[in-house]
Design a protein around this motif. Structure first.
Motif, PDB file in Angstrom:
ATOM      1  N   VAL A   1       0.864  -1.188   0.000  1.00  0.00           N
ATOM      2  CA  VAL A   1       0.000   0.000   0.000  1.00  0.00           C
ATOM      3  C   VAL A   1       0.892   1.227   0.000  1.00  0.00           C
ATOM      4  CG1 VAL A   1      -1.921  -1.033   1.232  1.00  0.00           C
ATOM      5  CG2 VAL A   1      -0.101   0.060   2.510  1.00  0.00           C
ATOM      6  N   LYS A   2       0.353   2.327  -0.470  1.00  0.00           N
ATOM      7  CA  LYS A   2       1.114   3.571  -0.469  1.00  0.00           C
ATOM      8  C   LYS A   2       0.365   4.564   0.384  1.00  0.00           C
ATOM      9  CE  LYS A   2       2.438   5.776  -4.445  1.00  0.00           C
ATOM     10  NZ  LYS A   2       2.741   5.580  -5.863  1.00  0.00           N
ATOM     11  N   GLU A   3       1.071   5.197   1.315  1.00  0.00           N
ATOM     12  CA  GLU A   3       0.415   6.250   2.093  1.00  0.00           C
ATOM     13  C   GLU A   3       0.496   7.533   1.293  1.00  0.00           C
ATOM     14  OE1 GLU A   3       0.641   6.641   6.353  1.00  0.00           O
ATOM     15  OE2 GLU A   3       1.928   4.863   6.388  1.00  0.00           O
ATOM     16  N   TRP A   4      -0.607   8.215   1.236  1.00  0.00           N
ATOM     17  CA  TRP A   4      -0.645   9.406   0.397  1.00  0.00           C
ATOM     18  C   TRP A   4      -1.603  10.402   1.011  1.00  0.00           C
ATOM     19  CZ3 TRP A   4      -4.477  11.512  -2.978  1.00  0.00           C
ATOM     20  CH2 TRP A   4      -3.986  12.463  -3.873  1.00  0.00           C
ATOM     21  N   ASN A   5      -1.067  11.564   1.406  1.00  0.00           N
ATOM     22  CA  ASN A   5      -1.922  12.595   2.003  1.00  0.00           C
ATOM     23  C   ASN A   5      -2.786  12.090   3.146  1.00  0.00           C
ATOM     24  OD1 ASN A   5      -1.068  14.650   0.486  1.00  0.00           O
ATOM     25  ND2 ASN A   5      -2.886  14.776  -0.840  1.00  0.00           N
ATOM     26  N   ASP A   6      -2.169  11.369   4.081  1.00  0.00           N
ATOM     27  CA  ASP A   6      -2.950  10.910   5.215  1.00  0.00           C
ATOM     28  C   ASP A   6      -3.979   9.851   4.835  1.00  0.00           C
ATOM     29  OD1 ASP A   6      -3.028  11.048   7.877  1.00  0.00           O
ATOM     30  OD2 ASP A   6      -4.742  12.433   7.954  1.00  0.00           O
ATOM     31  N   SER A   7      -3.888   9.372   3.626  1.00  0.00           N
ATOM     32  CA  SER A   7      -4.818   8.347   3.179  1.00  0.00           C
ATOM     33  C   SER A   7      -3.979   7.193   2.626  1.00  0.00           C
ATOM     34  CB  SER A   7      -5.720   8.935   2.091  1.00  0.00           C
ATOM     35  OG  SER A   7      -6.673   7.994   1.723  1.00  0.00           O
ATOM     36  N   ILE A   8      -4.629   6.091   2.218  1.00  0.00           N
ATOM     37  CA  ILE A   8      -3.814   5.025   1.637  1.00  0.00           C
ATOM     38  C   ILE A   8      -4.334   4.622   0.274  1.00  0.00           C
ATOM     39  CG2 ILE A   8      -2.871   3.965   3.703  1.00  0.00           C
ATOM     40  CD1 ILE A   8      -5.151   1.979   3.589  1.00  0.00           C
ATOM     41  N   VAL A   9      -3.396   4.175  -0.569  1.00  0.00           N
ATOM     42  CA  VAL A   9      -3.749   3.679  -1.900  1.00  0.00           C
ATOM     43  C   VAL A   9      -3.361   2.207  -1.936  1.00  0.00           C
ATOM     44  CG1 VAL A   9      -3.327   3.952  -4.363  1.00  0.00           C
ATOM     45  CG2 VAL A   9      -3.181   5.942  -2.838  1.00  0.00           C
ATOM     46  N   PHE A  10      -4.284   1.359  -2.374  1.00  0.00           N
ATOM     47  CA  PHE A  10      -3.996  -0.074  -2.445  1.00  0.00           C
ATOM     48  C   PHE A  10      -3.368  -0.406  -3.795  1.00  0.00           C
ATOM     49  CE2 PHE A  10      -7.914   0.304   0.146  1.00  0.00           C
ATOM     50  CZ  PHE A  10      -7.348  -0.034   1.360  1.00  0.00           C
ATOM     51  N   LEU A  11      -2.202  -1.054  -3.751  1.00  0.00           N
ATOM     52  CA  LEU A  11      -1.548  -1.409  -5.015  1.00  0.00           C
ATOM     53  C   LEU A  11      -1.848  -2.853  -5.428  1.00  0.00           C
ATOM     54  CD1 LEU A  11       1.861   0.392  -4.429  1.00  0.00           C
ATOM     55  CD2 LEU A  11      -0.159   1.223  -5.636  1.00  0.00           C
TER      56      LEU A  11
END
Ligand SMILES: Nc1ncnc2c1ncn2[C@@H]1O[C@H](COP(=O)(O)OP(=O)(O)O)[C@@H](O)[C@H]1O
Ligand SMILES: [Mg+2]
Length: 411
Positions: free
Chosen positions: A304-314
């Motif tokens: 997963v990538k943390e992005w702007n206090d949120s997460i993106v699932f790869l």
């Protein structure tokens, strides 16, 4: 005679109807043997109705022919049934052949459309899938015009890093999908189909065990957790070194420590006693400590990538372990009210600090419910102020003042 009609109704059956003007002619008509031919039945306004013997016998013949048709149909049907029974074996063989052809053709079509490959099967203990995919999730993503499916490798073979993979990662990261796609690939391969992967080498599996999802069986008086444990028991009691096991988040249905303890012990048993090839998904990332001790166990995680206090699932399976569970991030993505998310973050911090010290729960009670961390949102404050206003009781000047005040609340 232009004005003569033959009609039918429920009371008279078939009858002849003529206009009043012709009725007398029929009443007085006699044949050569001076018999009356038309029997008067009914006089209506402007019409007179008669019946004749010939019409009566016609009615009988019509009724009989309907019976005859039914009898004929029954006879033909019986004949056909008898014929079918006589040739039952041949017909059964044809149906079987058609069914085999149907399935084979469907699988062949699927293999071409879905770029499936022919798996290699042998009697070893290998399980090596290169760029495997979940056929159903992939199709669903395609239908949604969403991002493409991310293929993932899986290698549980004896010479690989481990036959038992511990899969960690946040909710929604793709753990269940990964587990199921490998089980599906095994099933497809062993039923003679091509498989959704770039290559697949599978040592034939004696049984496939899976414990997934939380299906209640309340009708049978068993809670979700009981069902989960019954199924897990069956697996731990029966799986062999030739089996393939997928275990998805066992221990989820009970308190955290209980659940972690059960999942922990089940993983050890699977590793030491069953020795099956297995994928074990868990949200207890504490379990990664097992990977150091259990030699045939390896840790993988969903990237997963943390992005702007949120997460993106790869949706990518990589070696290693999830360092945290991201539950609160996922809750936020799902739209939990911001105040609840902020409060949960506070509670989590207290719990984590409490791990070293003691009495975390007492400390959480000390946290102010609506503390500085969760100020009342501005829009909400305006709403509250508006609720208190009674427009009819205001002078124009007061109304204007309130308007200024509301504006100030938004700044
Ligand atoms: N490999 C993948 N590629 C693309 N999308 C995926 C992949 N795996 C999962 N997903 C998406 O993520 C969703 C959640 O996956 P799931 O396996 O249920 O996650 P988890 O079990 O970790 O909570 C799926 O419904 C699917 O839409
Ligand atoms: Mg899952």
């Amino acid at each position: 005679m232009a004005a003569l009609k033959i009609k039918h109704n429920g009371v008279l059956g078939y009858f002849i109807e003529v206009t009043q003007q012709h009725a007398d002619k029929l009443m007085t008509y006699r044949d050569e043997e001076s018999r009356e031919l038309f029997r008067h039945r009914q006089t209506m306004a402007g019409a007179v109705r008669f019946s004749t013997d010939e019409l009566a016998s016609l009615a009988t013949r019509i009724a009989q022919s309907a019976d005859g048709a039914l009898m004929l149909e029954r006879g033909l049907f019986d004949e056909m049934t008898a014929l079918a029974l006589e040739h039952a074996d041949a017909l059964g063989a044809i149906a079987d052949a058609l069914a085999v052809m149907d399935v084979s053709v469907a699988l062949a079509e699927l293999a071409v459309a879905g770029r499936y490959v022919r798996p290699t099967l042998d009697n070893g203990l290998g399980f090596k899938i290169a760029r495997g995919r979940h056929p159903v999730v992939e199709a669903a993503l395609l239908a949604d015009n969403a991002r493409g499916f991310v293929p993932n490798d899986c290698d549980l073979s004896p010479n690989a890093k481990g036959r038992l993979w511990l899969v960690t990662g946040p909710n929604m990261a793709g753990k269940s999908t990964f587990l199921r796609q490998n089980a599906l690939i095994a099933i497809l391969a062993q039923m003679g189909s091509f498989v959704p992967a770039d290559s697949a080498h599978i040592g034939i599996v004696d049984r496939l065990f899976s414990r997934v999802g939380a299906g209640d069986d309340l009708a049978a008086g068993r809670s979700t957790f009981m069902v989960e444990m019954v199924e897990t028991a069956a697996i731990l009691n029966q799986a062999t070194a030739k089996s393939l096991v997928i275990l998805d988040e066992i221990g989820r249905g009970t308190a955290t420590y209980d659940g972690l303890a059960i999942a922990w012990a089940a993983a050890e048993h699977l590793h030491e006693a069953n020795k099956s090839r297995a994928l074990f998904a868990t949200h207890y990332h504490e379990m990664v400590a097992l990977c150091e001790r259990l030699t045939a166990m390896t840790c993988v995680t969903m990237k997963v990538k943390e992005w702007n206090d949120s997460i993106v699932f790869l949706h990518e399976v990589t070696p290693g372990a999830a360092d945290r569970s991201y539950g609160i991030h996922v809750a936020k993505l799902a739209g939990l009210p911001p105040m609840v998310v902020a409060r949960a973050e506070e509670v989590l911090r207290a719990l984590e600090e409490g791990r070293e010290g003691h009495q975390p729960l007492a400390r959480i009670d000390d946290l102010p419910l609506f503390g500085a961390a969760a100020p009342m949102p501005k829009a909400h404050a305006v709403e509250e102020a508006l609720k208190a206003v009674e427009p009819d009781a205001l002078s124009p000047k007061q109304a204007l003042e309130i308007l200024y005040d509301l504006k100030r609340k938004l700044l």
